[in-house]
Design an enzyme around this catalytic site. Structure first.
Site, short mmCIF file in Angstrom:
data_model
loop_
_atom_site.label_atom_id
_atom_site.label_comp_id
_atom_site.label_asym_id
_atom_site.label_seq_id
_atom_site.Cartn_x
_atom_site.Cartn_y
_atom_site.Cartn_z
N ASP A 162 -4.62 -7.81 -2.99
CA ASP A 162 -5.25 -8.05 -1.69
C ASP A 162 -5.28 -9.56 -1.49
OD1 ASP A 162 -7.06 -8.48 0.43
OD2 ASP A 162 -8.81 -8.09 -0.85
N TYR B 104 1.20 -5.70 13.01
CA TYR B 104 0.53 -6.71 12.20
C TYR B 104 -0.12 -7.71 13.15
CZ TYR B 104 0.01 -9.88 8.16
OH TYR B 104 -0.47 -10.68 7.15
N GLU C 220 0.81 -1.22 0.00
CA GLU C 220 0.00 0.00 0.00
C GLU C 220 0.84 1.27 0.00
OE1 GLU C 220 0.29 -1.41 4.33
OE2 GLU C 220 -0.03 -2.31 2.37
N GLN D 294 -3.20 -9.18 6.40
CA GLN D 294 -3.02 -8.26 5.27
C GLN D 294 -4.34 -7.70 4.73
OE1 GLN D 294 -3.60 -8.62 1.73
NE2 GLN D 294 -2.04 -7.32 0.79
N GLU D 295 -5.30 -8.56 4.43
CA GLU D 295 -6.55 -8.07 3.85
C GLU D 295 -7.33 -7.21 4.84
OE1 GLU D 295 -10.18 -9.62 1.15
OE2 GLU D 295 -9.71 -10.92 2.84
N GLU D 296 -7.46 -7.68 6.07
CA GLU D 296 -8.24 -6.94 7.06
C GLU D 296 -7.63 -5.57 7.33
OE1 GLU D 296 -9.12 -11.31 7.76
OE2 GLU D 296 -7.31 -10.11 7.45
N ASN E 83 3.58 -12.22 -0.07
CA ASN E 83 3.42 -13.62 0.33
C ASN E 83 1.94 -14.02 0.37
OD1 ASN E 83 6.21 -13.62 0.66
ND2 ASN E 83 6.05 -13.05 2.82
N TRP E 84 1.35 -14.09 -0.80
CA TRP E 84 -0.07 -14.39 -0.97
C TRP E 84 -0.38 -15.80 -0.46
CZ3 TRP E 84 -1.93 -17.25 -5.71
CH2 TRP E 84 -3.33 -17.37 -5.73
N GLY E 85 -1.33 -15.88 0.47
CA GLY E 85 -1.77 -17.17 0.97
C GLY E 85 -0.76 -17.91 1.83
N CYS E 86 0.20 -17.17 2.40
CA CYS E 86 1.29 -17.83 3.14
C CYS E 86 1.22 -17.63 4.65
CB CYS E 86 2.64 -17.33 2.62
SG CYS E 86 2.94 -17.69 0.89
N GLY E 87 0.17 -16.98 5.11
CA GLY E 87 0.02 -16.79 6.55
C GLY E 87 -0.84 -17.90 7.13
#
Length: 404
Positions: free
Chosen positions: A195, A253, A185, A212-214, A329-333
């Site tokens: 996102d 975070y 961002e 990240q998204e929230e 890191n999309w989908g890595c949490g």
């Protein structure tokens, strides 16, 4: 609390308002609490009451129609003024959308996210929930003091004809930028910002979620209104949000998330008054068994999902010049994806969509080097994307780079 329950009688014994009460009674400084009830709340109520004149019939594509739903398998856009969004969000704050409280299977809106803010008001008073409330209240303080006059467009994108990945001949993108410093961002101006979405757009933003998204949704609260009309995303779909303004700074975070003051968004606006900020929501798979994500079937699903976000539907230009994808890191949490694999998948999907990649690893210097090494190896070896899809090839690339 009494006002909200007066028109949500069915939930009088189910909505507890514990977090809401602790936020105002124990968390906010006295002066901020007094300012909210004396100035901000009356303005929120006034704004919500403008609904019949502002939003009964929204100006969508220069015609007067009710606000449509963005349903599955349909390419469609909704454009709303920032004032209309503020009015709708004021109603969400006051929980006035009565048909959106039930999420039971078979209910009218069971396949849509919740929109009333009661989820933020309930449950334990964890600090991250208080900080999210501060972001939202700050937004209302801003828009009720000086209403922004721009436009925001939400586009549901469905791509039926995706590439046949096994036969795909292109290489990964020629240009990439990878850094352990910076954020999507803050440093993705003019790029297509990703996102890391839930299939129910916004994920746990109105509950305990704070990743990240929230975080993006509370520092840019206009994104929240997408939850009013966006059905859950399917495997070949994405949601593009163009022109959402940022109102807050933050640091931290998850549990360490803290609101960090006002943010002035000075981005360029187009002829329609939309900020030059494109954010695309794509939902990754939830990984239950780590080894499964390397299988061809799952790799192809993630490729297709990323491509559905990065591609441009009905693009008539023969040689499109498209902004780079700005991602991480999309989908890595909590979804437990492998970071190197998800980076590689996004590189492959970006290539198919004719985009370069700007990648932030969020402080992970080793991952930064790994991604550069993977990219260099694939470019120098001229390995086509179609040859990477099978399980042995994917794992082989990872091991070769690790050895190097």
């Amino acid at each position: 609390q009494e006002a909200i329950l007066s028109y949500n009688q069915r939930y009088r014994d189910r909505w507890d308002f514990v977090a809401f009460r602790k936020f105002f009674l124990d968390f906010l400084p006295i002066q901020e609490k007094e300012d909210f009830f004396e100035y901000t709340l009356p303005e929120i109520i006034r704004l919500a009451l403008l609904l019949p004149s502002l939003c009964t019939q929204a100006e969508i594509l220069s015609t007067l129609t009710p606000i449509p739903l963005l349903k599955k398998f349909v390419n469609h856009s909704v454009s709303l003024s920032q004032q209309q969004i503020a009015c709708l969000l004021a109603n969400a704050f006051l929980c006035t959308f009565p048909r959106r409280n039930s999420r039971h299977k078979g209910s009218e809106y069971s396949n849509y996210p919740d929109i009333n803010l009661n989820g933020l008001f309930q449950g334990g008073g964890k600090r991250k929930k208080f900080e999210k409330l501060k972001c939202i209240i700050h937004y209302f303080e801003r828009v009720t003091t000086k209403m922004p006059c721009g436009v925001v467009t939400f586009t549901r994108q469905y791509i039926d004809n995706t590439p046949i990945w096994d036969d795909f001949k292109l290489l990964v993108p020629e240009q990439i930028h990878v850094s352990s410093q910076g954020t999507i961002e803050d440093d993705g101006f003019g790029l297509l910002q990703v996102d890391f979405a839930n299939k129910f757009i916004g994920g746990g933003v109105l509950g305990h979620g704070c990743v990240q998204e929230e975080i993006r949704f509370v520092i840019c609260p206009e994104m929240l209104i997408s939850r009013l009309f966006t059905e859950a995303l399917d495997d070949k779909e994405s949601l593009i949000m163009k022109g959402c303004e940022r109102f807050s700074n933050y640091h931290g975070y998850a549990d360490s998330f803290v609101w960090d003051g006002d943010h002035i968004d000075n981005g360029f606006r187009d002829v329609n008054g939309r900020l030059n900020t494109d954010v695309v929501g794509i939902d990754a798979l939830v990984i239950h068994y780590p080894s499964d994500q390397f299988k061809s079937r799952m790799v192809k699903r993630e490729l297709t999902k990323a491509y559905a976000g990065f591609e441009v539907v009905n693009d008539k230009s023969k040689n499109p010049s498209r902004p780079a994808v700005c991602t991480g890191n999309w989908g890595c949490g909590v979804f437990k994806g492998d970071k190197q694999l998800k980076a590689l998948i996004q590189l492959m999907a970006a290539s198919a969509a004719k985009r370069d990649v700007c990648y932030f690893t969020f402080g992970d210097d080793k991952l930064t080097e790994d991604i550069y090494d993977i990219h260099k190896f694939l470019r120098e070896s001229e390995i086509e994307i179609g040859n990477l899809i099978c399980l042995p090839c994917i794992i082989g690339v990872m091991k070769l780079v690790e050895i190097v």
